[in-house]
Structures are given as C-alpha cells and as structure tokens.
Scaffold this active site. Structure first.
Site, PDB file in Angstrom:
ATOM      1  N   ASP A   1      12.081  30.862 -26.490  1.00  0.00           N
ATOM      2  CA  ASP A   1      13.430  30.536 -26.041  1.00  0.00           C
ATOM      3  C   ASP A   1      13.314  29.861 -24.683  1.00  0.00           C
ATOM      4  O   ASP A   1      12.343  30.087 -23.955  1.00  0.00           O
ATOM      5  CB  ASP A   1      14.294  31.797 -25.934  1.00  0.00           C
ATOM      6  CG  ASP A   1      15.778  31.495 -26.025  1.00  0.00           C
ATOM      7  OD1 ASP A   1      16.366  31.732 -27.099  1.00  0.00           O
ATOM      8  OD2 ASP A   1      16.358  31.016 -25.025  1.00  0.00           O
TER       9      ASP A   1
ATOM     10  N   TYR B   1      27.458  16.741 -32.036  1.00  0.00           N
ATOM     11  CA  TYR B   1      26.801  17.826 -32.765  1.00  0.00           C
ATOM     12  C   TYR B   1      26.638  17.467 -34.245  1.00  0.00           C
ATOM     13  O   TYR B   1      25.589  17.722 -34.841  1.00  0.00           O
ATOM     14  CB  TYR B   1      27.628  19.098 -32.614  1.00  0.00           C
ATOM     15  CG  TYR B   1      26.979  20.352 -33.128  1.00  0.00           C
ATOM     16  CD1 TYR B   1      25.797  20.822 -32.583  1.00  0.00           C
ATOM     17  CD2 TYR B   1      27.568  21.085 -34.167  1.00  0.00           C
ATOM     18  CE1 TYR B   1      25.206  21.995 -33.045  1.00  0.00           C
ATOM     19  CE2 TYR B   1      26.984  22.265 -34.634  1.00  0.00           C
ATOM     20  CZ  TYR B   1      25.805  22.712 -34.068  1.00  0.00           C
ATOM     21  OH  TYR B   1      25.228  23.864 -34.539  1.00  0.00           O
TER      22      TYR B   1
END
Length: 259
Positions: free
Chosen positions: A47, A167
C-alpha cells in the site's frame, strides 16, 4: 436485504504466493488479503500508506502467523517502487503465483471544470499503476511459466455516470489492458482476468461519496443492497484459483449494473 453468511475457506490457494496492491484498510484489497490467507496462501500486502499498511500487516500476522504475511510499501505511480515490490516478493517467497492489482483512485468532477492534474492523477494511479504492476508480474511469471493476474476494474468502465469521466476512462482502460495482455501472456502459461464491482461499501467510500449518491447506487442493485468487500474478494479468489483455469481475458461483473 442482508448479506449472506461469510463463506469459510476451502484451501483454494494453498501454499501459493500472492501479491496484493492497495491492501491496507477495510476495502476490497484488505478483504482480499484476508480471503487469500483463509484459502491457504502466503500473502505480500502492499500500500502507499505506510502506517496503515503496517497496522494491517500486524493484524494479519497475529491471526495467520508472521511466516505467511509480508508487507512492502508501494506507490504504484513509481516504477522504481513497483520493481522493488516484486524484488521483495522474489526474495521472500521465491516466486509469485498470483498478482492482484487493486490500487485505484476515484473522485468526482465534471469534465468542464476538471484540471489536468485531477485527470492525470486518476489515470496514473488507476490505469498506469495497473499496467506497471501487471508488467512487473508478467516479467516474473514468464520465467516461471505460470501465474495468474487479477485486475480490479469497475462497472464505471461500462456505464456512464456524471462526474466520473476520468475514473471511467481509467477503468475502461484496465478492462482493455486485461484483454490484450491476456492474449500475450497465454503464450507462457499465465492467465489475466479482471473483476468489475459496482458498490462495495467501506469506510473510505463513505467519506468521499455523498449519502444521496450512495442511496441511488444502492437502489440500482438487483439485491437492493451494496456488496460487502469480502463478496468481491470471493470472486477475485475464484479467478486466482484453479477453478477458473480456462478463463483469461475476461472481465467479470460483481454487480447487476454491467450495462
């Protein structure tokens, strides 16, 4: 309608080495890491948020054992960090059997008001990041002659929604990347598929999405409820497992909103 009971593991990924991006926290990545461990895998979680990643890794280690869990920070916009992630995976596990590319960034902005920086950041994390991680995984898997890659797309890649042009373009690109790369990877025994969820509820989504939009999206779903992150993770595990051995280049909708 309430979600079904949580499904126990069945050893679908026993002893396999799995790398998952954007795996810290309570979203799809975190649920997938837990699901893979429950299915018997060894998991490298990564991450960009190092503090949250460390906390997630500690929690998983307590439950599944430190020998089966590893963590490596990775910002998928950095080719150097993506290479370092796979170098660490090779050092820790000796191979990578499954790569799950979950990193992505959304946001809401009408195109007429959108700045280049907004567009570029969503594209770089969501599409370019998936490309970088897919490429790194393929370079390792080609030498192995086997492997599975699962990308996280979105129903937004199929259907239109106001404020989501950046997106939607990124996720449609992930779908096309998945299909084309799958044909190339078949030459050396690697499968590549994608999941396409719509609404999987988690704390971050609540923070960045209005209550009105969440209610509208929930009403569109066939079951009249949002998905639990683990329900999406179940489909990812299926695609990563031998149960999907003849599937490649597919984008599997985890939603009724696929058109």
């Amino acid at each position: 309608m309430t979600p079904p009971p949580y499904v126990p593991g069945h050893g679908l990924l026993k002893d396999r080495a799995v790398v998952i991006t954007a795996a810290a926290g309570a979203g799809i990545g975190g649920a997938t890491a837990r699901r893979c461990l429950e299915e018997g895998a060894r998991v490298l979680v990564s991450d960009a948020h190092e503090r949250r990643l460390a906390a997630s890794a500690r929690e998983l280690e307590k439950e599944f054992g430190a020998g089966r869990v590893a963590a490596q920070p990775c910002d998928v916009t950095s080719e150097e960090q993506v290479r370092a992630l796979y170098a660490f995976a090779a050092e820790r596990f000796g191979r990578v059997d499954v790569a799950i590319n979950n990193a992505g960034l959304g946001g809401t902005a009408d195109l007429v008001d959108m700045a280049d920086e907004q567009w570029d950041r969503v594209i770089d994390i969501t599409l370019n990041g998936t490309m970088r991680c897919t490429r790194a995984a393929l370079r390792m898997m080609r030498g192995q002659g086997s492997g599975v890659i699962v990308n996280n797309a979105s129903v937004i890649g199929w259907r239109a929604q106001k404020g989501q042009s950046h997106y939607a373009a990124a996720k449609a690109g992930v779908m096309a990347l998945t299909r084309c790369a799958a044909l190339e990877a078949a030459d050396f025994g690697v499968r590549i598929n994608a999941v396409s969820p719509s609404l999987a509820m988690h704390p971050h989504l609540v923070k960045v999405t209005s209550e009105e939009l969440l209610e509208e999206l929930t009403r569109r779903e066939a079951f009249g409820r949002y998905a639990e992150p683990w329900e999406v993770a179940n489909v990812i595990v299926f695609l990563a497992s031998d149960y999907s051995s003849y599937m490649t280049g597919e984008v599997v909708s985890v939603s009724s909103q696929h058109a």
